[in-house]
Write a protein that holds these residues in place. Structure first.
Motif, PDB file in Angstrom:
ATOM      1  N   TYR A  79     -12.840   1.828   0.118  1.00 48.16           N
ATOM      2  CA  TYR A  79     -11.509   1.888  -0.488  1.00 48.16           C
ATOM      3  C   TYR A  79     -10.508   2.384   0.557  1.00 48.16           C
ATOM      4  O   TYR A  79     -10.822   3.251   1.376  1.00 48.16           O
ATOM      5  CB  TYR A  79     -11.541   2.849  -1.685  1.00 48.16           C
ATOM      6  N   PRO A  80      -9.276   1.848   0.546  1.00 43.30           N
ATOM      7  CA  PRO A  80      -8.283   2.267   1.550  1.00 43.30           C
ATOM      8  C   PRO A  80      -7.789   3.700   1.320  1.00 43.30           C
ATOM      9  O   PRO A  80      -7.510   4.100   0.193  1.00 43.30           O
ATOM     10  CB  PRO A  80      -7.146   1.253   1.372  1.00 43.30           C
ATOM     11  N   HIS A  81      -7.705   4.442   2.418  1.00 44.87           N
ATOM     12  CA  HIS A  81      -7.190   5.812   2.418  1.00 44.87           C
ATOM     13  C   HIS A  81      -6.120   5.938   3.506  1.00 44.87           C
ATOM     14  O   HIS A  81      -6.180   5.263   4.530  1.00 44.87           O
ATOM     15  CB  HIS A  81      -8.300   6.823   2.728  1.00 44.87           C
ATOM     16  N   SER A  82      -5.165   6.807   3.291  1.00 38.28           N
ATOM     17  CA  SER A  82      -4.186   7.113   4.333  1.00 38.28           C
ATOM     18  C   SER A  82      -4.902   7.785   5.494  1.00 38.28           C
ATOM     19  O   SER A  82      -5.670   8.729   5.302  1.00 38.28           O
ATOM     20  CB  SER A  82      -3.102   8.050   3.802  1.00 38.28           C
ATOM     21  N   TRP A  83      -4.660   7.308   6.689  1.00 37.14           N
ATOM     22  CA  TRP A  83      -5.366   7.887   7.848  1.00 37.14           C
ATOM     23  C   TRP A  83      -4.866   9.295   8.146  1.00 37.14           C
ATOM     24  O   TRP A  83      -5.531  10.069   8.807  1.00 37.14           O
ATOM     25  CB  TRP A  83      -5.230   6.984   9.064  1.00 37.14           C
ATOM     26  N   ARG A  84      -3.682   9.631   7.620  1.00 42.73           N
ATOM     27  CA  ARG A  84      -3.141  10.946   7.905  1.00 42.73           C
ATOM     28  C   ARG A  84      -3.581  11.970   6.865  1.00 42.73           C
ATOM     29  O   ARG A  84      -4.180  12.991   7.182  1.00 42.73           O
ATOM     30  CB  ARG A  84      -1.594  10.858   7.963  1.00 42.73           C
ATOM     31  N   SER A  85      -3.320  11.695   5.575  1.00 42.87           N
ATOM     32  CA  SER A  85      -3.652  12.677   4.532  1.00 42.87           C
ATOM     33  C   SER A  85      -5.099  12.558   4.071  1.00 42.87           C
ATOM     34  O   SER A  85      -5.607  13.450   3.400  1.00 42.87           O
ATOM     35  CB  SER A  85      -2.736  12.483   3.324  1.00 42.87           C
ATOM     36  N   LYS A  86      -5.756  11.430   4.434  1.00 40.69           N
ATOM     37  CA  LYS A  86      -7.125  11.134   4.011  1.00 40.69           C
ATOM     38  C   LYS A  86      -7.233  10.895   2.500  1.00 40.69           C
ATOM     39  O   LYS A  86      -8.333  10.822   1.958  1.00 40.69           O
ATOM     40  CB  LYS A  86      -8.108  12.248   4.414  1.00 40.69           C
ATOM     41  N   ALA A  87      -6.106  10.783   1.828  1.00 36.80           N
ATOM     42  CA  ALA A  87      -6.099  10.551   0.384  1.00 36.80           C
ATOM     43  C   ALA A  87      -6.117   9.051   0.095  1.00 36.80           C
ATOM     44  O   ALA A  87      -5.618   8.249   0.896  1.00 36.80           O
ATOM     45  CB  ALA A  87      -4.871  11.184  -0.245  1.00 36.80           C
ATOM     46  N   PRO A  88      -6.695   8.638  -1.051  1.00 36.56           N
ATOM     47  CA  PRO A  88      -6.662   7.225  -1.414  1.00 36.56           C
ATOM     48  C   PRO A  88      -5.230   6.717  -1.569  1.00 36.56           C
ATOM     49  O   PRO A  88      -4.311   7.495  -1.870  1.00 36.56           O
ATOM     50  CB  PRO A  88      -7.406   7.191  -2.755  1.00 36.56           C
ATOM     51  N   VAL A  89      -5.056   5.435  -1.368  1.00 39.54           N
ATOM     52  CA  VAL A  89      -3.749   4.815  -1.578  1.00 39.54           C
ATOM     53  C   VAL A  89      -3.847   3.877  -2.770  1.00 39.54           C
ATOM     54  O   VAL A  89      -4.937   3.567  -3.252  1.00 39.54           O
ATOM     55  CB  VAL A  89      -3.279   4.046  -0.322  1.00 39.54           C
ATOM     56  N   ILE A  90      -2.715   3.451  -3.251  1.00 37.57           N
ATOM     57  CA  ILE A  90      -2.668   2.496  -4.350  1.00 37.57           C
ATOM     58  C   ILE A  90      -1.771   1.335  -3.939  1.00 37.57           C
ATOM     59  O   ILE A  90      -1.011   1.450  -2.970  1.00 37.57           O
ATOM     60  CB  ILE A  90      -2.132   3.144  -5.652  1.00 37.57           C
ATOM     61  N   TYR A  91      -1.884   0.236  -4.648  1.00 36.23           N
ATOM     62  CA  TYR A  91      -0.898  -0.829  -4.503  1.00 36.23           C
ATOM     63  C   TYR A  91       0.188  -0.595  -5.545  1.00 36.23           C
ATOM     64  O   TYR A  91      -0.099  -0.407  -6.727  1.00 36.23           O
ATOM     65  CB  TYR A  91      -1.537  -2.209  -4.688  1.00 36.23           C
ATOM     66  N   ARG A  92       1.423  -0.591  -5.079  1.00 36.53           N
ATOM     67  CA  ARG A  92       2.544  -0.269  -5.974  1.00 36.53           C
ATOM     68  C   ARG A  92       3.718  -1.170  -5.642  1.00 36.53           C
ATOM     69  O   ARG A  92       4.100  -1.311  -4.480  1.00 36.53           O
ATOM     70  CB  ARG A  92       2.935   1.195  -5.809  1.00 36.53           C
ATOM     71  N   ASN A  93       4.273  -1.777  -6.669  1.00 30.74           N
ATOM     72  CA  ASN A  93       5.436  -2.619  -6.484  1.00 30.74           C
ATOM     73  C   ASN A  93       6.667  -1.745  -6.270  1.00 30.74           C
ATOM     74  O   ASN A  93       7.015  -0.927  -7.115  1.00 30.74           O
ATOM     75  CB  ASN A  93       5.646  -3.507  -7.722  1.00 30.74           C
ATOM     76  N   THR A  94       7.288  -1.886  -5.104  1.00 34.37           N
ATOM     77  CA  THR A  94       8.507  -1.133  -4.815  1.00 34.37           C
ATOM     78  C   THR A  94       9.465  -2.024  -4.043  1.00 34.37           C
ATOM     79  O   THR A  94       9.045  -2.926  -3.326  1.00 34.37           O
ATOM     80  CB  THR A  94       8.214   0.106  -3.942  1.00 34.37           C
ATOM     81  N   MET A 117       0.851  -1.184   0.000  1.00 37.39           N
ATOM     82  CA  MET A 117       0.000   0.000   0.000  1.00 37.39           C
ATOM     83  C   MET A 117       0.890   1.238   0.000  1.00 37.39           C
ATOM     84  O   MET A 117       1.760   1.385   0.859  1.00 37.39           O
ATOM     85  CB  MET A 117      -0.945  -0.024   1.196  1.00 37.39           C
ATOM     86  N   TRP A 118       0.621   2.079  -0.961  1.00 39.19           N
ATOM     87  CA  TRP A 118       1.499   3.225  -1.185  1.00 39.19           C
ATOM     88  C   TRP A 118       0.664   4.500  -1.247  1.00 39.19           C
ATOM     89  O   TRP A 118      -0.375   4.542  -1.897  1.00 39.19           O
ATOM     90  CB  TRP A 118       2.253   3.045  -2.498  1.00 39.19           C
ATOM     91  N   GLU A 149      -7.229   3.619   6.663  1.00 41.35           N
ATOM     92  CA  GLU A 149      -8.627   3.510   7.062  1.00 41.35           C
ATOM     93  C   GLU A 149      -9.481   3.447   5.801  1.00 41.35           C
ATOM     94  O   GLU A 149      -9.065   3.932   4.743  1.00 41.35           O
ATOM     95  CB  GLU A 149      -9.025   4.692   7.952  1.00 41.35           C
ATOM     96  N   TYR A 150     -10.649   2.866   5.914  1.00 40.99           N
ATOM     97  CA  TYR A 150     -11.481   2.629   4.735  1.00 40.99           C
ATOM     98  C   TYR A 150     -12.649   3.613   4.687  1.00 40.99           C
ATOM     99  O   TYR A 150     -13.347   3.806   5.672  1.00 40.99           O
ATOM    100  CB  TYR A 150     -11.986   1.182   4.720  1.00 40.99           C
ATOM    101  N   HIS A 151     -12.789   4.252   3.528  1.00 40.94           N
ATOM    102  CA  HIS A 151     -13.893   5.186   3.297  1.00 40.94           C
ATOM    103  C   HIS A 151     -14.524   4.855   1.949  1.00 40.94           C
ATOM    104  O   HIS A 151     -13.892   4.249   1.074  1.00 40.94           O
ATOM    105  CB  HIS A 151     -13.402   6.632   3.275  1.00 40.94           C
ATOM    106  N   ASP A 152     -15.759   5.272   1.756  1.00 48.00           N
ATOM    107  CA  ASP A 152     -16.401   5.110   0.462  1.00 48.00           C
ATOM    108  C   ASP A 152     -15.704   6.001  -0.567  1.00 48.00           C
ATOM    109  O   ASP A 152     -15.345   7.148  -0.277  1.00 48.00           O
ATOM    110  CB  ASP A 152     -17.875   5.477   0.540  1.00 48.00           C
ATOM    111  N   LYS A 153     -15.518   5.460  -1.741  1.00 47.21           N
ATOM    112  CA  LYS A 153     -14.877   6.207  -2.834  1.00 47.21           C
ATOM    113  C   LYS A 153     -15.593   5.874  -4.137  1.00 47.21           C
ATOM    114  O   LYS A 153     -15.951   4.718  -4.380  1.00 47.21           O
ATOM    115  CB  LYS A 153     -13.401   5.823  -2.944  1.00 47.21           C
TER     116      LYS A 153
END
Length: 968
Positions: A431-446, A192-193, A207-211
């Motif tokens: 959909y998963p969101h960053s609990w700090r920025s409240k922005a959506p996250v993505i899955y990213r290979n790193t 999760m990125w 945290e999970y919010h509707d998106k």
């Protein structure tokens, strides 16, 4: 005899106390806080020797803002645990702590930079870290005062901070154990990125919010089958992440799913399907999919089954295969195979695979040994596509503010342009969101650093298992007591199914991963990681003296490696540790290292909200199982979240938040503490104006009980005490109830059942005492002279005082101190230095309790009958009555063995075994008891107000014989 009325008020033993009816808690509580600090309560308790230790280890809050009501709930619960365990005879220690590293604090500094137009990347890292340190330190001081205002006891002058130099050294040392035991490895997998924060996130940071997301049905062309029916047909996939389409490397199907070939034979004007086009779809989903393409059932037909043999020979082309300007980016054949995770419950029966952005697909191709063929690096750390990607280079999945970027739109438009789109739409989903920025996250290979949870640790601590996962699961079932028990299931299921632990974060404020990699080697090489105890020791010594900033000093690599290995042969790692590793390591530098930690380095209790099953409980378990082979705690208590009065989640935007500061300002901290004690913390707790009014009313009733006791004990001395066996039955019954209640309180506090304890004590204080015992004994206490009965009643009041103040002190911390100091005002005195007094088992008297239970049942019918007369204005006071009570012979014998008129607060009473008149008063739930009303005969005693025949026949005018004796 004089017929003149005499005022005997001054001859009564009326209550004498300065204990006010109105508490005035908001003003007075700070005075008690200052007093406790002056006399050093916490340290004086530590001087008590020979006691079993009890350690509640504090889960550290982030040092980055004022307290909210959830903080108050959490800390008050902890305080009630610590205080109750101490008063049960233990040495209950509590060292408050703070989480000072990590994204929440770093984010605050970046916000400050953004307002000033300053580029964080242009700031020297040590300068940036120093700003984070100062920010955290400032909030530690603020929060410390806010916590203390709640009446929380603890070692406030010396808390633990994860940013202290020793703490940073120990965190690094704990990490090095993973380095040295071989469980640390570098891998590349989807995590999760957060594109907004440019870092990997742990599950606990999400945290999970509707998106609302774009959703598309995309066509992949079939080739290479040699079957004219199949070739040029289209396999259709469905995805809610169109931005992953440029990274597609495969499509998978379900081996047990029924598939068919469908041909379009008609179409509406606006439709991306063409007549004659053929689609391979799950039979269960075909109607839905084609309906999304605006095709009515009459516009398509099913041609045939698609068998497993048919699927096995299919090859697929990406919808952007051969597109002009694509520069061959998508021209490879897509892999096509069966996968266990494909279902026909939604979608199309096929799943498009971008293994760089999905864990299931990643694991599928990892197990097949095909990762090199399918992994892409198309998405950069800021969520933009790599600059040289055809068509989509530089396009952003998300804007810097977390809103929808331009990537999805561009990809959908391109797919439509090349005929690769069958349908499109939007879907609202969790959909998963960053609990700090409240922005959506993505899955990213790193590339990230991981702790392997299924690899043998090989550290000689295998009592509970050889791997981290096995040790954790064994600890959960064999070593930990769960309150409530359901907490066990939550953590067990999470750890049972979890992947390897992602330890690394691409940030600056934290403890770095103190390791070096061999330049030019691969993560799979044996010598990729430098494992050298001498190097480790140098790093730890520097951290102890200078903190983790030492890692970032110029020449750090040479300082740590020089003279041991060639510095130029190694690359220094600059990722920082997951902040959950920091807090997960606190057991080591608090419980193990501090003199006031715990005796064995383990905690008796971890106590946090239910979200910490995936947070602190979880990370502490993994960390400890990796470093000391078992859980760091013997008990875990979880509490629910705080909601408003309607059961809604609190939100500043809705305006339904409740601030601890506001509650304290209006009511005082004890009302907040009482709210916690009255609530069932195992589920979500509601709070708001009406709830608090109810709590305040309970407090008022309890305060009145304490005030009555204090007033009646004004001049009580030890010489006034009466032995239990010499007391009247009523007093012995109170002692029996105390013995019962003492067991309830001790067992309740031991089980952390604060609601059960308070309800039992409150019921006893308001029903058994105020409404029964006190009500009855007011006459004796106020009107008797120095009689044995009055001495017995006051002895019982003194016993009640000793127990109620200590029983309730863990809950009503301030008020019970006020009550205590009313009788123990000497310097240095405090109820919080006391233990709950031992209650003799000899006070237990079940036979007496049974007798008084039947007496109280009859009394309830009498008081019910008198209430009817009072309501009809036949009497103003129960002392005007002398009712007749009709009962059976055996009950009559019981009633005649006590002063039943005094118990009913009447001037007289007649016990009859005759048949009751038809008009007699009865209660439906009490058989065999009836009451006929009669007025008392005689004159009203001017002193005790009883109406008795002998009033006026004694030496003192207008009084009864009892009062005349008291006046002599």
């Amino acid at each position: 005899m004089s017929e003149q009325t005499t005022d005997y008020k001054d001859t009564l033993n009326l209550p004498k106390t300065e204990f006010p009816m109105r508490a005035g808690l908001p003003k007075r509580e700070p005075e008690w806080l200052a007093r406790w600090e002056e006399i050093g309560i916490y340290d004086r308790l530590r001087e008590k020797t020979g006691r079993e230790s009890f350690t509640l280890h504090d889960g550290p809050p982030y040092a980055n803002g004022n307290l909210h009501i959830g903080h108050a709930l959490n800390k008050i619960l902890k305080d009630m645990v610590v205080r109750s365990q101490q008063m049960l005879g233990k040495d209950a220690r509590y060292i408050p702590g703070w989480d000072c590293h990590g994204l929440p604090i770093e984010w605050k500094i970046e916000e400050k930079y953004r307002k000033k137009g300053r580029d964080k990347d242009a700031v020297p890292v040590i300068e940036f870290r120093q700003e984070c340190r100062e920010f955290a330190a400032g909030w530690v001081d603020i929060q410390r005062q806010e916590f203390k205002r709640l009446g929380i006891t603890g070692k406030w002058e010396n808390p633990y901070l994860t940013m202290d130099f020793h703490a940073e050294r120990v965190i690094a040392a704990e990490f090095q154990k993973f380095l040295m035991n071989g469980t640390l490895y570098q891998g590349s997998k989807p995590v999760m990125w957060s594109p907004v924060e440019k870092t990997a996130l742990a599950e606990a940071e999400v945290e999970y919010h509707d998106k609302e997301s774009f959703t598309v049905w995309v066509k992949f062309k079939v080739v290479g089958t040699g079957d004219a029916t199949l070739d040029s047909a289209k396999v259709v996939i469905w995805t809610t992440t169109p931005w992953t389409m440029p990274s597609n490397k495969a499509v998978v199907y379900g081996a047990g799913i029924s598939y068919g070939l469908y041909e379009v034979i008609g179409r509406p004007e606006e439709c991306w399907a063409r007549i004659g086009e053929r689609f391979i779809l799950s039979d269960a989903l075909a109607e839905d999919v084609l309906g999304r393409a605006r095709l009515e059932p009459s516009m398509y037909r099913r041609l045939c089954d698609i068998t497993s043999e048919d699927l096995a020979k299919i090859q697929l082309l990406h919808p952007l295969h051969g597109v002009e300007g694509g520069h061959g980016e998508w021209d490879d054949i897509r892999d096509f195979r069966a996968a266990d995770f494909v279902t026909d419950s939604e979608g199309t029966g096929f799943v498009h695979c971008a293994p760089s952005h999905g864990m299931e697909e990643f694991e599928l191709y990892r197990d097949l040994g095909m990762l090199e063929q399918v992994i892409t690096y198309n998405v950069m750390e800021d969520g933009r596509f790599r600059a040289d990607m055809p068509f989509f280079g530089g396009k952003a999945i998300l804007k810097p503010n977390g809103k929808e970027g331009n990537a999805n739109g561009a990809i959908i438009e391109k797919l439509a342009e090349v005929g690769g789109l069958l349908a499109r739409g939007k879907i609202k989903h969790s959909y998963p969101h960053s609990w700090r920025s409240k922005a959506p996250v993505i899955y990213r290979n790193t590339p990230q650093w991981f702790a392997a949870v299924d690899k043998p640790v090989n550290d000689g601590q295998d009592t509970y298992g050889k791997t981290i996962r096995k040790r954790a699961l064994t600890s959960i079932d064999e070593l930990v007591t769960w309150t409530p028990p359901t907490g066990r299931n939550r953590l067990y299921s999470m750890i049972e199914a979890r992947p390897d632990w992602v330890l690394s974060r691409q940030r600056a404020w934290g403890v770095p991963l103190t390791c070096f990699t061999k330049t030019g080697s691969l993560p799979t090489d044996e010598d990729y990681l430098l494992r050298n105890e001498e190097v480790n020791a140098r790093v730890l010594a520097a951290f102890e003296a200078e903190g983790a900033d030492a890692w970032y000093q110029e020449g750090a690599k040479e300082r740590f490696l020089g003279g041991i290995v060639a510095p130029e042969d190694y690359t220094q790692v600059f990722d920082i540790l997951d902040v959950w590793f920091d807090s997960g390591s606190t057991h080591a530098f608090v419980l193990r290292d501090r003199a006031d930690g715990s005796d064995d380095g383990l905690a008796d209790l971890y106590l946090e909200g239910t979200d910490q099953h995936r947070g602190w409980f979880h990370s502490s378990m993994l960390q400890s199982c990796g470093t000391q082979g078992r859980a760091p705690y013997r008990g875990v208590l979880t509490h629910g979240f705080t909601l408003d009065e309607k059961g809604m989640k609190m939100s500043k935007s809705i305006g339904n938040t409740v601030s601890p500061e506001d509650v304290i300002r209006q009511y005082g901290a004890d009302i907040l503490r009482l709210w916690v004690a009255q609530s069932d913390y195992t589920s979500d707790l509601r709070i708001g104006p009406e709830v608090l009014k109810g709590v305040a009313d309970s407090y008022r009733r309890l305060r009145n009980t304490m005030r009555f006791m204090l007033g009646s004990l004004a001049d009580f001395t030890p010489e006034d005490q009466v032995a239990p066996e010499a007391m009247p039955e009523l007093e012995q019954w109170v002692l029996h109830r105390l013995e019962q209640l003492d067991t309830t309180v001790r067992e309740g506090y031991a089980a952390y059942d604060f609601q059960g304890v308070f309800q039992a004590v409150f019921q006893f204080a308001t029903v058994d005492l105020s409404s029964f015992y006190f009500d009855i004994r007011k006459d004796v206490l106020y009107c008797d002279g120095d009689t044995a009965e009055r001495r017995a009643a006051r002895t019982v009041l003194d016993i009640l005082y000793q127990r109620l103040t200590t029983w309730l002190a863990p809950v009503l911390t301030f008020t019970m101190e006020e009550v205590w100091l009313e009788r123990h005002a000497e310097e240095g005195s405090s109820v919080h230095l006391q233990d709950i007094p031992q209650t003799p088992s000899s006070w237990s008297n079940p036979d007496l309790a049974e007798k008084w239970s039947s007496i109280r049942k009859v009394r309830r019918v009498v008081t019910g009958a008198l209430e009817v007369q009072r309501r009809e204005k036949n009497i103003g006071s129960s002392l005007e009555a002398a009712p007749v009570v009709y009962v059976s012979a055996d009950v009559a014998e019981v009633l005649k063995s006590v002063s039943f008129a005094d118990l009913c607060i009447t001037s007289g009473i007649e016990i009859s075994t005759e048949a009751a008149p038809e008009a007699a008063f009865t209660l439906e739930d009490t058989d065999g008891v009836a009451v006929s009303f009669a007025k008392a005969s005689g004159e009203k005693c001017q002193r005790c107000w009883k109406i008795l025949p002998d009033v006026g026949q004694h030496s003192h005018a207008g009084v009864c014989g009892r009062c005349d004796a008291a006046l002599r």
